[in-house]
Scaffold this active site. Structure first.
Site, PDB file in Angstrom:
ATOM      1  CG  ASP A  25       0.472   0.556   2.933  1.00 29.94           C
ATOM      2  OD1 ASP A  25       0.376   1.660   3.508  1.00 29.94           O
ATOM      3  OD2 ASP A  25       0.587   0.437   1.680  1.00 29.94           O
TER       4      ASP A  25
ATOM      5  CG  HIS B 113       7.146   1.800  -0.265  1.00 29.43           C
ATOM      6  ND1 HIS B 113       6.758   0.538  -0.656  1.00 29.43           N
ATOM      7  CD2 HIS B 113       6.010   2.553  -0.245  1.00 29.43           C
ATOM      8  CE1 HIS B 113       5.451   0.516  -0.859  1.00 29.43           C
ATOM      9  NE2 HIS B 113       4.969   1.731  -0.602  1.00 29.43           N
TER      10      HIS B 113
ATOM     11  CG  HIS C  60       1.131   0.753  -1.974  1.00 26.16           C
ATOM     12  ND1 HIS C  60       0.469   1.723  -1.249  1.00 26.16           N
ATOM     13  CD2 HIS C  60       0.832   0.956  -3.273  1.00 26.16           C
ATOM     14  CE1 HIS C  60      -0.199   2.506  -2.103  1.00 26.16           C
ATOM     15  NE2 HIS C  60       0.006   2.062  -3.325  1.00 26.16           N
TER      16      HIS C  60
ATOM     17  CG  ASP D  50      -2.392   2.481   1.401  1.00 23.81           C
ATOM     18  OD1 ASP D  50      -2.517   1.445   2.092  1.00 23.81           O
ATOM     19  OD2 ASP D  50      -1.285   2.881   0.989  1.00 23.81           O
TER      20      ASP D  50
HETATM   21 ZN    ZN Z   1       0.569   2.210   0.789  1.00 19.85          ZN
END
Ligand code: ZN
Length: 306
Positions: free
Chosen positions: A161, A124, A163, A244
């Site tokens: 991931d 991120h 996200h 995740d």
């Molecule tokens: Zn994540």
């Protein structure tokens, strides 16, 4: 031979009580990798990334902020969910440095695959912002190093991931030598990664919906992401390995199990074997249910040892 890069400071990066991105996550992964079946891992202490390596993907102001901001005690809050403790700058340097050293090792022929068991995670972090638990963008630092220091022309980043890796996309969306392929749940933090975000034709986003499981995940990779990765013919495969999307994870709604992580890892190993002389470097991103994370990371590492 699989190399495992980590550093004690990655366990000392403290995010405060109750924070999901806790030292217990990495402790669980390292504990799982202590099992006899991982005895053959070549364990290496991660070096620090240099300023020069970080400045390939981050603005100077951001690098200075992270290196100067670490408090002498207590916690410093950088955004809603990103915090620094006294050891955080050191951990961030080692997390990025692990990836750089791993790239040098696979390109230098010292090993075929490497896994960096590090935190803070990275995908991120944008050119000038820490966000979403991430300080430096570890996988981006590695890709930029492969281009600049080793002269590679095609580096792939596969990100599973749950996200979207908004930081990685922001860093490379105008860099045709890097292909970024991501599967992620949408809508979900950070609310980027729509399928029409294509960069210069080098960004491939695949969205999944809350509740989706193994079948949807495998169809997305088999039908969209892996064909694009194969067509790119990468000389090096980098992996943002977040776990995740597991059904037990508290931060998201996908329903994967550790067998799905073994499956995608085998596919990425094959991608590297076909195009990249086997060269693959993976780094830990998310995964917030320590038991599920440890089992998933162990399944990932087991495939990398094949
Ligand atoms: Zn994540």
């Amino acid at each position: 031979m699989l190399r495992l890069y980590t550093h004690p400071s990655c366990l000392q990066h403290d995010t405060g009580p109750g924070h999901p991105e806790s030292p217990a996550r990495l402790a669980a992964v390292l504990h799982a990798l202590d099992h006899d079946r991982f005895a053959a891992l070549d364990r290496i202490e991660a070096p620090r990334a240099t300023r020069e390596q970080l400045l390939r993907v981050h603005r100077a102001g951001h690098v200075e902020r992270i290196l100067d901001a670490a408090p002498s005690d207590g916690l410093l809050q950088l955004d809603e969910d990103t915090l620094m403790s006294p050891c955080s700058a050191e951990a961030a340097l080692r997390a990025a440095g692990a990836m750089v050293a791993a790239v040098d090792a696979v390109i230098g022929g010292e090993c075929r695959h490497a896994f960096c068991a590090v935190r803070p995670p990275g995908h991120h972090a944008t050119p000038d912002h820490a966000m979403g638990f991430c300080l430096f963008n570890n996988v981006a630092v590695a890709a930029a190093h492969a281009l600049a220091a080793h002269g590679l022309k095609r580096v792939a980043i596969a990100d599973f991931d749950v996200h979207h890796g908004n930081g990685t996309q922001a860093i490379f969306e105008r860099e045709p030598r890097v292909l970024f392929a991501s599967s992620h749940e949408s809508p979900l933090y950070p609310n980027t990664g729509r399928e029409d975000e294509r960069g210069v034709g080098n960004i491939v986003n695949g969205c999944l919906s809350a509740g989706d499981g193994s079948w949807a995940f495998r169809e997305l990779w088999d039908g969209l992401l892996l064909p694009r990765l194969h067509a790119f013919k990468p000389q090096l495969v980098l992996v943002s390995a977040g776990f995740d999307a597991h059904r037990d994870d508290p931060l998201a709604g996908l329903q994967l199990g550790s067998e799905d992580y073994a499956w995608i890892t085998a596919k990425l190993v094959e991608l590297a074997r076909v195009h990249a002389g086997g060269r693959l470097v993976s780094t830990l991103e998310g995964g917030y249910a320590p038991t599920a994370l440890a089992a998933s990371a162990a399944a990932h590492v087991e495939e990398l040892m094949e």
